[in-house]
Design an enzyme around this catalytic site. Structure first.
Site, short mmCIF file in Angstrom:
data_model
loop_
_atom_site.label_atom_id
_atom_site.label_comp_id
_atom_site.label_asym_id
_atom_site.label_seq_id
_atom_site.Cartn_x
_atom_site.Cartn_y
_atom_site.Cartn_z
N CYS A 118 1.03 -1.36 -0.03
CA CYS A 118 -0.01 -0.08 -0.09
C CYS A 118 1.00 1.31 0.04
O CYS A 118 0.80 2.18 -0.98
CB CYS A 118 -0.86 0.06 1.27
SG CYS A 118 -2.23 -1.24 0.93
N HIS A 119 1.78 1.37 1.02
CA HIS A 119 2.40 2.70 1.03
C HIS A 119 4.09 2.58 1.23
O HIS A 119 4.83 3.36 1.63
CB HIS A 119 1.92 3.40 2.15
CG HIS A 119 0.51 3.62 2.26
ND1 HIS A 119 -0.47 2.88 2.74
CD2 HIS A 119 -0.01 4.91 1.17
CE1 HIS A 119 -1.51 3.56 2.16
NE2 HIS A 119 -1.44 4.74 1.54
N GLY A 120 4.44 1.10 1.15
CA GLY A 120 5.69 0.58 0.90
C GLY A 120 6.48 0.63 2.16
O GLY A 120 7.92 0.80 2.54
#
Lengths: 187, 269, 411
Positions: free
Chosen positions: A151-153
């Site tokens: 999703c956001h690393g």
């Protein structure tokens, strides 16, 4: 409110008023206690029921999980990651104990003594609740060889600690105990 | 006003009397249980013995689908014992590859019913359906006394005298149907269930024997009824305990309100 | 809306003042419940309107909580109620409160209705007030009936079957109407689903009609035990604190009896058969509706004709709608109607006899008894009341409420 003022000033003979006031206060207080006591069962109704709580802990047989293999089980409606770590993964995790991390923890704090092989985590990214990758063979495990949240690393290491990315906390270690016959009881 | 209340009381009494008079014409056997009355509680030793009777005898045909194995901890069994009881049972469930398969039971499972469904149960019992017992005590008028009597109400119809038949109000052309048993207390007197309990059929543990608990028919029947009463309302004790507090509280509050009302109204009258 | 006493109230709290200036709910409450001029001579029979309202609130609150764990499906409904009893925290308490709350709601409302009958509270200018009350009764009966179906026990199922079959008595379209009500060819899952939906909706409709009922009461003002209008301030007292405390006391006593039943005899009003899961293939030997329907059920069975029975049963409530015009007496309160007073008690006993007949199988002497009682019920409203009002010579009325109160306390 005006009504209660009126109540209190009715009659109006010095001593009688005090006794009367005491009675009013006592009755109102008792009534209030009753109202709260009656409200509690209605509120408590919404807490998890006994049959839901009975499923709050699960037993997972560990037999058959090879070194280096990961399994995912469902617990309380969420995925739980169980990874049988390789010696390499363990030493990498322990070596990183002193590294600079957002949520510093040693590897020893995240596994049970004598069971360092087994890393058990709630598989929910502490950033915004996605399920990180890294359970399946060949999936992206990120720079640190643990888990990688698409999703956001956010990147987690082989101890499930957050090393890089927006997540503020390490992956949560649920409460668990090792039972006889190679069984782990989660919850 | 008093007249109104009196009429209401008489009417209610006659209504409830009517409800309990239904069913059999025969008077139920005399017995008293510790759970009866407004302050009655379960005798958990009796409940445990009753569970043993249920498990060894009734469970062959009757389900108890509303009770879970974990509930047995409430009657005083240890967590380990409950786990062992559950694990002895094979529960049909989806396995890892999505097929229905048997797995050992867990405390969270509800009691496994002996038959997968009603049709299977009827097929195995000459067309009769052994009812689930979870609510049996609540589902019959005067349930505890009725089931207690029923278990002891089997008679050999051929040996009944004319006087006995008359006393039970049997019709002159009363005939036993095939595969039916005569039972004094069953409505209609013909029951599909063969006599389920016999003297000495269940052996209680040493502890019970030391207490002088016999395993004759009345005792077995009484114990299993005790267990079924618990199964039909496991929260009964909590209900009565809460009730004592609630009613006492309301009586006090009523007293306070009455005092306030008197004071407020003092200058009106 | 209503008559008021004195000027606008002065509020000490500035927040209250701020709100009241923009939305005068506090002034409204002050006028309608604080200083609302209420006859000073109410007896405790006047408390049952307020008690009924509290029961309505209890039913709605417990019902909302129950709905959170209830499953409206024929395969799961019965077990889901048992799960509420066994597994949900305090679920047994909430369910028993709701189950018995229905009975106590009806007890309060029946007393409230008979109080109105005794003291002539339906007469000019309170006809609409009374009619709204009968509407509430009808809505309550519909709600209670559908609620009784939800646990999906044997009585639920067969009660629903019998009552919905009543509509098949309607000539020509009867069968189509029943099929429509069921959403199928028998009482089944669609029926259970719609009953659940309506059982959740109707109580809020009741709340709406109760608001109108109270609004109408605040226009005409309350009736009172001697049935003459207040003539001035000496005849009335402010609702608060006098009737707040008096009704409060009556309410707590009522709730104590309610609690005693809930905690110590929760199945007193229930039927053992409803603890057996519904079985469309087996009818229980005696189908009995809930006790509050028994008199109407007896009227239904008293008429040896399907359509006639249905008409009579609905007629028993329909006569209540026109009661204000059937009773021709000028005097309201039965206290001053020496003959009506006795017939009131006969009617009450008649209703109990009907209830008794309804609880018993229609055999033996119950058949003629139910017929006579049914006949008398309609005789009372349709013949006795119009005639008696013309013939009866009322006792002299006191000059004012104050006078009657003073005389009573002097003696």
């Amino acid at each position: 409110m005006a009504t209660s003022n009126k109540t209190a000033s009715l009659g109006g003979h010095g001593e009688a008023v005090t006794r009367r006031d005491f009675l009013y206060v006592a009755t109102a207080a008792t009534g209030a206690v009753g109202a709260v006591a009656a409200a509690w069962p209605l509120i408590n109704n919404m807490n998890p029921a006994a049959d839901t709580l009975a499923l709050a802990s699960i037993e997972v047989p560990l037999k058959g999980i090879e070194v280096g293999q990961s399994v995912t089980v469902k617990w309380r409606g969420k995925p739980v990651f169980i990874r049988r770590r390789t010696a390499d993964e363990i030493s990498k995790a322990q070596a990183a104990d002193k590294a600079d991390m957002p949520d510093p923890e040693t590897d020893a704090q995240r596994v049970q003594k004598g069971h360092e092989e087994w890393l058990i985590l709630v598989g929910v990214c502490t950033h915004l609740g996605c399920v990180p990758q890294g359970q399946q063979v060949g999936s992206d495990r990120g720079e640190y060889g643990g888990w990688f949240c698409p999703c956001h690393g956010s990147q987690y290491d082989t101890s499930g600690r957050i090393r890089k990315g927006p997540a503020p906390k390490n992956l949560v270690v649920p409460e668990y105990t090792f039972e006889p016959n190679d069984i782990v009881k989660i919850g | 006003m008093r007249k109104l209340l009196a009429t209401a009381a008489v009417a209610l009494a006659s209504l409830s009397g009517q409800a309990f008079a239904e069913g059999s014409d025969v008077k139920l056997l005399p017995v008293s249980f510790s759970f009866e009355g407004p302050f009655g509680t379960y005798d958990y030793h009796a409940v445990q013995r009753g569970f043993q009777v249920y498990k060894e005898v009734c469970a062959a045909c009757h389900g108890l689908s509303l009770v879970a194995y974990r509930n047995l901890q409430q009657i005083g069994l240890s967590e380990a014992a409950v786990k062992a009881i559950a694990a002895d049972v094979q529960i049909r469930d989806l396995n890892d590859v999505g097929e229905m398969a048997d797995r050992p039971g867990r405390p969270a499972d509800r009691f496994r019913s002996p038959f997968p469904n009603e049709l299977a149960a009827r097929a195995a019992n000459n067309g009769a359906y052994p009812p689930d017992l979870s609510l049996m005590i609540k589902a019959r008028p005067n349930g505890a006394h009725y089931v207690y009597s029923l278990l002891q109400g089997y008679e050999d119809f051929a040996k009944l005298t004319a006087d006995q038949k008359k006393a039970m109000g049997l019709a002159a052309d009363f005939k036993m149907q095939p595969n039916m048993q005569f039972n004094k207390f069953f409505p209609g007197h013909q029951i599909a269930m063969p006599k389920p309990l016999n003297e000495g059929q269940v052996t209680y543990n040493e502890e019970a024997q030391k207490e002088g608990i016999k395993n004759d028919l009345p005792q077995l029947a009484k114990d299993v009824v005790h267990f079924l009463a618990w199964a039909s309302e496991p929260k009964m004790e909590e209900r009565k305990k809460t009730g004592v507090k609630a009613v006492l509280f309301l009586v006090i509050l009523a007293g306070l309100f009455y005092a306030v009302k008197r004071k407020v109204w003092a200058d009106v009258h | 809306m209503a008559s008021t006493q004195g000027g606008p109230p002065a509020f000490n709290n500035s927040v209250v003042r701020w709100i009241d200036k923009r939305l005068p709910i506090f002034t409204f409450m002050h006028h309608e419940y604080g200083v609302f001029p209420t006859p000073r001579n109410f007896n405790y029979w006047w408390s049952f309107g307020g008690i009924a309202m509290v029961m309505l609130i209890i039913m709605i609150v417990t019902g909302i909580v129950l709905a959170m764990n209830y499953t409206p499906h024929i395969d799961f409904a019965h077990d889901s109620v048992q799960r509420i009893h066994r597994d949900v925290n305090h679920g047994w308490l909430v369910q028993y409160l709701h189950q018995n709350g229905a009975s106590f709601f009806f007890i309060a409302v029946f007393i409230h209705i008979f109080r109105g009958l005794y003291y002539g509270s339906y007469k000019n200018p309170r006809e609409l007030l009374w009619i709204l009350g009968v509407v509430i009764l009808l809505l309550m009966m519909a709600t209670a009936f559908m609620g009784y179906v939800l646990p999906w026990g044997q009585m639920s199922f067969w009660g629903a079957t019998v009552i919905t079959n009543l509509f098949s008595a309607i000539p020509v379209i009867g069968n189509d109407i029943t099929t429509f009500l069921w959403g199928g060819f028998s009482v089944d899952n669609p029926t259970l689903n719609r009953f659940f939906s309506l059982h959740y909706l109707l109580p809020f409709v009741i709340v709406g009609v109760v608001v109108l009922h109270i609004a109408a009461m605040h226009v005409a003002g309350s009736n009172n035990p001697i049935g003459i209008d207040p003539k001035g301030p000496q005849d009335t007292i402010p609702f608060s604190p006098y009737y707040v405390t008096k009704d409060g006391f009556a309410l707590i006593v009522f709730l104590t009896i309610y609690a005693a039943v809930v905690f110590f005899a929760p199945d007193f009003f229930g039927e053992p058969d409803n603890y057996i899961k519904a079985n469309p293939l087996v009818t229980p030997p005696h189908i009995v509706p809930e006790w509050y329907f028994l008199p109407f059920y007896a009227i239904l069975r008293a008429i040896p004709d399907k359509l006639g029975g249905v008409v009579a049963m609905f007629g028993a409530i329909a006569v209540l709608f026109v009661l204000p015009w059937l009773d021709t007496a000028r005097v309201r309160s039965a206290r001053f109607r020496p003959i009506y007073k006795w017939f009131f008690w006969v009617l009450l006993i008649d209703c109990f006899i009907l209830g008794y007949c309804g609880a018993n199988p229609p055999e033996g002497y119950f058949v003629p008894l139910a017929r006579v009682a049914t006949l008398y019920y309609f005789f009372h409203f349709l013949i006795l009341l119009p005639v008696l009002g013309k013939l009866e010579r009322p006792l002299p009325l006191p000059n004012s409420i104050a006078e009657s109160v003073l005389k009573k306390s002097a003696s």
